[in-house]
Design an enzyme around this catalytic site. Structure first.
Site, PDB file in Angstrom:
ATOM      1  N   HIS A  65       0.840  -1.205   0.000  1.00 48.60           N
ATOM      2  CA  HIS A  65       0.000   0.000   0.000  1.00 48.60           C
ATOM      3  C   HIS A  65       0.879   1.260   0.000  1.00 48.60           C
ATOM      4  CE1 HIS A  65      -3.667   2.351   1.202  1.00 48.60           C
ATOM      5  NE2 HIS A  65      -2.733   3.155   1.689  1.00 48.60           N
ATOM      6  N   GLU A  66       1.795   1.329   0.957  1.00 47.46           N
ATOM      7  CA  GLU A  66       2.656   2.511   1.035  1.00 47.46           C
ATOM      8  C   GLU A  66       3.570   2.571  -0.189  1.00 47.46           C
ATOM      9  OE1 GLU A  66       1.636   4.584   3.051  1.00 47.46           O
ATOM     10  OE2 GLU A  66       0.494   3.272   4.385  1.00 47.46           O
ATOM     11  N   HIS A  81       1.762   4.411  -2.875  1.00 51.04           N
ATOM     12  CA  HIS A  81       1.896   5.865  -2.663  1.00 51.04           C
ATOM     13  C   HIS A  81       3.287   6.317  -3.125  1.00 51.04           C
ATOM     14  CE1 HIS A  81      -1.785   6.781  -0.492  1.00 51.04           C
ATOM     15  NE2 HIS A  81      -1.555   5.894   0.460  1.00 51.04           N
TER      16      HIS A  81
HETATM   17 ZN    ZN Z   1      -3.033   5.232   1.846  1.00 49.92          ZN
END
Ligand code: ZN
Length: 501
Positions: A260-261, A264
């Site tokens: 997830h990170e 980003h």
């Molecule tokens: Zn997030």
């Protein structure tokens, strides 16, 4: 103008470095001194950015661009447009209101921690009431069209309106609530026992770094460290930090937090480097940012194609725990659904219902139709309506998120915007490059990453989120692609007829 903007940017980056350090390596006793340093940097950045000279330069530049009939998509025209928008919003918040908001946020955070310790709403009540008064004042200062909540939303997702969120959420709710009910009757259809064994922490750490490297995270321009709450922060496209948390008895947490990170981070590493010190070189909105993390976490990381590639890698790290499993069994395990109390632990199907609940309550609190004292009961009522469960206490209910204690009203809907856009962007990428799923199965993520680079990342803030979405997908932000994806995937996993919901 660019020199002035660069100075403001440098102050914000310094603040971000201190924030990263605060959550990774700073000893606990350093908190008070660090808060003072950060407050000074924030104040300086705000003062520099709201300097009337910036307003004068913006007017001059806008007039000059118009006289020269400049291309509206040029760097110069886009920069003036984006900075103007930010500048006019920033100057509407008086220094007194800015200071009051920041003071209320630190009080709010302390009150929230105390309330969590006691598992009681009461210690948080007065601080929250004060924050709500200030949020209403902020909405008035910023200005809005129909609803005061519009002004708060616009801080995180430019141009998105309350009415539009209501329309999208109503559509989602219609599809998701019956599906969650149907799945709730067959929870045992999917077993995730293989993920709940003992997994060596150091081996988990190495595996998250292998996964990050595989999807294209550039370790010469970034690093991963440990924190309690995973996050991503960037100081420039050449220096992007992600963090994760390892749980020794559970495989999924660190792995998916890291993906997830990492999503980003890929966005941050792909932003236009030549505009890095201007607002044009930054991410366009929280929703678009979240679409990038969700795309890699869910559309890629929770797909069967991904596990056909990655299971052998994971098996080398954990031969005893995962040696006997198959890509299909792993795919099923990482996609288990169960209505639960905690938003950050929610699966793809139930997650958005947690957001809708918060959006409903925020809107009612801001417009004043829900008194602060009625909040815990209203939370429980909505939880029952959307997820069919009732929180056993406040820590697993109304006190679970930090956002409200920080005055972050209008923020939650961006998580759902991200979930919807993730599906829309992924579908558009696969339509343009149909070999993407096959490439993922071979461990080649570059066709997907290249599509994201050229259609999303490289544009920074040049287009509004709506323009960016239309250019990349051919249509506006919508609920249907997400609902179709969820119905198809989870209908098959749980043997629920595709018509449910
Ligand atoms: Zn997030």
């Amino acid at each position: 103008m660019k020199e002035r903007l660069a100075e403001v940017h440098h102050l914000r980056v310094a603040d971000a470095v201190l924030g990263w350090d605060e959550q990774t390596y700073m000893p606990p006793e350093g908190a008070a001194a660090r808060a003072r340093v950060k407050a000074t940097l924030n104040r300086l950045a705000h003062e520099r950015f709201t300097d009337p000279e910036i307003g004068r330069l913006l007017d001059q530049l806008a007039a000059r661009l118009e006289a020269a009939k400049a291309d509206p998509d040029s760097d110069e025209a886009a920069l003036v447009r984006v900075v103007r928008r930010e500048y006019h919003k920033a100057v509407r918040v008086s220094p007194r209101l800015a200071a009051a908001l920041s003071e209320a946020a630190s009080q709010g955070y302390r009150a929230w921690l105390a309330a969590r310790d006691a598992n009681e709403f009461a210690p948080f009540r007065d601080a929250l009431a004060r924050i709500l008064d200030l949020q209403r004042e902020l909405a008035q200062a910023l200005g809005y069209g129909e609803h005061p909540y519009d002004a708060l939303l616009d801080q995180y997702e430019p141009d998105l309106t309350t009415a539009e969120v209501e329309r999208l959420f109503a559509r989602l709710r219609q599809g998701l609530v019956p599906l969650v009910r149907a799945i709730s009757e067959r929870l045992d259809a999917v077993d995730d026992g293989i993920l709940r064994q003992s997994f060596d922490e150091a081996a988990q750490w190495r595996l998250t770094e292998e996964a990050l490297g595989a999807i294209g995270f550039d370790f010469r321009r970034g690093r991963q460290d440990r924190t309690v709450h995973p996050f991503c922060t960037a100081f420039s496209p050449q220096d992007v930090r992600v963090t994760t948390r390892v749980a020794p008895d559970q495989f999924a947490f660190a792995f998916f937090a890291s993906l997830h990170e990492g999503g980003h981070a890929l966005y941050e590493q792909g932003l236009p480097a030549h505009l890095a010190e201007t607002p044009l070189g930054q991410a366009v909105s929280l929703g678009v940012h979240e679409s990038q993390s969700r795309l890699w976490e869910n559309l890629v990381g929770r797909s069967l194609a991904f596990w056909r590639f990655f299971l052998p890698v994971a098996q080398r790290a954990f031969p005893r725990q995962l040696g006997d499993t198959s890509p299909e069994a792993m795919y099923r395990a990482v996609n288990r659904v169960e209505p639960s109390f905690i938003r950050v632990e929610a699966d793809e199907v139930t997650y958005n219902l947690h957001i809708m609940l918060r959006f409903d309550l925020e809107k009612e609190l801001i417009e004043g139709s829900l008194p602060v004292d009625g909040l815990p009961a209203r939370w429980a009522e909505k939880m029952e309506e959307y997820l069919g469960i009732t929180p056993p206490d406040h820590v697993r209910g109304v006190l679970q998120d930090v956002h409200w204690s920080q005055g972050l009203f209008g923020y939650f809907p961006t998580y759902t915007v991200g979930n919807l856009l993730a599906v829309q962007f992924y579908r558009a990428a696969v339509a343009a490059r149909p070999h993407i799923p096959d490439a993922i199965e071979r461990g080649d993520f570059s066709p997907l990453l290249q599509w994201l680079r050229t259609h999303i990342h490289v544009h920074g803030s040049r287009y509004t989120p709506d323009e960016l979405t239309r250019r990349a997908t051919g249509g506006p932000l919508a609920a249907e692609p997400f609902l179709n994806y969820i119905r198809e995937k989870y209908g098959a996993l749980y043997g629920v007829p595709a018509g449910s919901g």
